[in-house]
Design an enzyme around this catalytic site. Structure first.
Site, PDB file in Angstrom:
ATOM      1  CG  HIS A   1     -84.617   2.218  -0.224  1.00 19.49           C
ATOM      2  ND1 HIS A   1     -83.363   1.676  -0.171  1.00 19.49           N
ATOM      3  CD2 HIS A   1     -84.428   3.555  -0.394  1.00 19.49           C
ATOM      4  CE1 HIS A   1     -82.457   2.632  -0.318  1.00 19.49           C
ATOM      5  NE2 HIS A   1     -83.070   3.772  -0.479  1.00 19.49           N
TER       6      HIS A   1
ATOM      7  CG  LEU B   1     -77.745  -6.718  -0.429  1.00 21.73           C
ATOM      8  CD1 LEU B   1     -76.696  -7.485   0.374  1.00 21.73           C
ATOM      9  CD2 LEU B   1     -79.134  -6.952   0.160  1.00 21.73           C
ATOM     10  CG  ASP B   2     -81.001  -0.387   0.596  1.00 22.73           C
ATOM     11  OD1 ASP B   2     -81.023  -0.298  -0.641  1.00 22.73           O
ATOM     12  OD2 ASP B   2     -82.016  -0.380   1.310  1.00 22.73           O
ATOM     13  CE  LYS B   3     -72.200   4.209   3.049  1.00 24.52           C
ATOM     14  NZ  LYS B   3     -71.972   5.651   3.151  1.00 24.52           N
TER      15      LYS B   3
ATOM     16  CE  LYS C   1     -82.789  -0.011   4.710  1.00 23.32           C
ATOM     17  NZ  LYS C   1     -81.677   0.420   3.882  1.00 23.32           N
TER      18      LYS C   1
END
Ligand code: URA
Length: 243
Positions: free
Chosen positions: A188, A105-107, A191
């Site tokens: 990503h 998962l992204d930060k 997004k």
């Protein structure tokens, strides 16, 4: 992440400290069980988690571990990083040495993160051809348009990779809140998909991977072992496709 596979006769010869030709009679006599079943083939391939019993003695094997973690925002999904805290800082370092992340998962994303030391299981869940569903709750800056829902369902061209995203289901829960289900995991991805509609993602929370749902009783930053039933479902029904 490598799965350590070896032939059964090689493993028995090393674990019992006997010659490889002395292994055959043991197998022929039905004295060896692998994961509960009598094994007679010397060339049977076993992995590091196989439970091998000779007569009544269980031979050494590694313990497979499967965890779900409720990832908080602001922490990296990585094994190690020179300057930033990773999710491994939330785990018991000794007890959970050797685990890897199944689908990052992204930060700033939160929610369901799976960790394991079983490379075969994680590959099964993440292999692109399995099309395992991943579900997220996403909050965005502007109201979500019908055009956006349709584009997600049709697929969006990513020029950098020159691919069209697989059909994604976008269920609008409130004007700026949706549930999105993907069957792939591009960099990503969510997004970038909303970026196409100039609609920045403000929050992204993963709730499900295949048949495994984030335990609602698990506080942010906490983790627990997967239950036998969760594990069974993920192995048997992991790869479902969107209708
Ligand atoms: N898509 C994103 O953009 N970020 C994630 O963390 C997961 C999916």
């Amino acid at each position: 992440m490598a799965t350590k596979r070896t032939r059964l006769d090689r493993y028995l010869s090393s674990a019992l400290r006997i010659n490889r030709r002395d292994v055959k009679p043991l197998l022929a006599a039905g004295r060896v069980r692998v994961n509960g079943a009598i094994a007679r083939d010397s060339d049977l391939q076993i992995n590091q988690f196989a439970v091998v019993i000779v007569d009544d003695k269980t031979l050494p094997h590694e313990q497979a571990q499967y965890l779900m973690l409720n990832k908080p925002a602001g922490i990296l999904s990585a094994t190690i990083d020179a300057s930033q805290r990773t999710v491994f800082a939330l785990l018991d370092a000794v007890q959970h040495a050797g685990l890897h992340i199944v689908g990052r998962l992204d930060k700033n994303s939160t929610g369901l993160l799976l960790l394991t030391n079983d490379g075969e299981w994680s590959r099964g869940l993440m292999a692109p051809e399995q099309h395992v569903e991943k579900t997220y709750i996403v909050g965005v800056k502007h109201a979500i348009s019908e055009e956006c829902v349709e584009a997600f369902a049709k697929g969006i061209h990513f020029p950098f990779e020159d691919i069209v995203t697989r059909p994604a289901r976008l269920e609008v829960l409130a004007p700026q809140l949706a549930r999105i289900t993907l069957t792939e995991g591009r960099y990503h991805q969510i997004k970038r998909m909303f970026g196409r509609f100039r609609n920045p993602v403000l929050s992204l929370h993963r709730t499900q991977i295949g048949a495994i749902t984030l335990d609602p009783a698990l506080p942010s930053g906490a983790y627990r072992a997967l239950l036998g039933t969760e594990l069974e479902c993920s192995t048997v029904r992991g790869g479902r496709s969107l209708p």
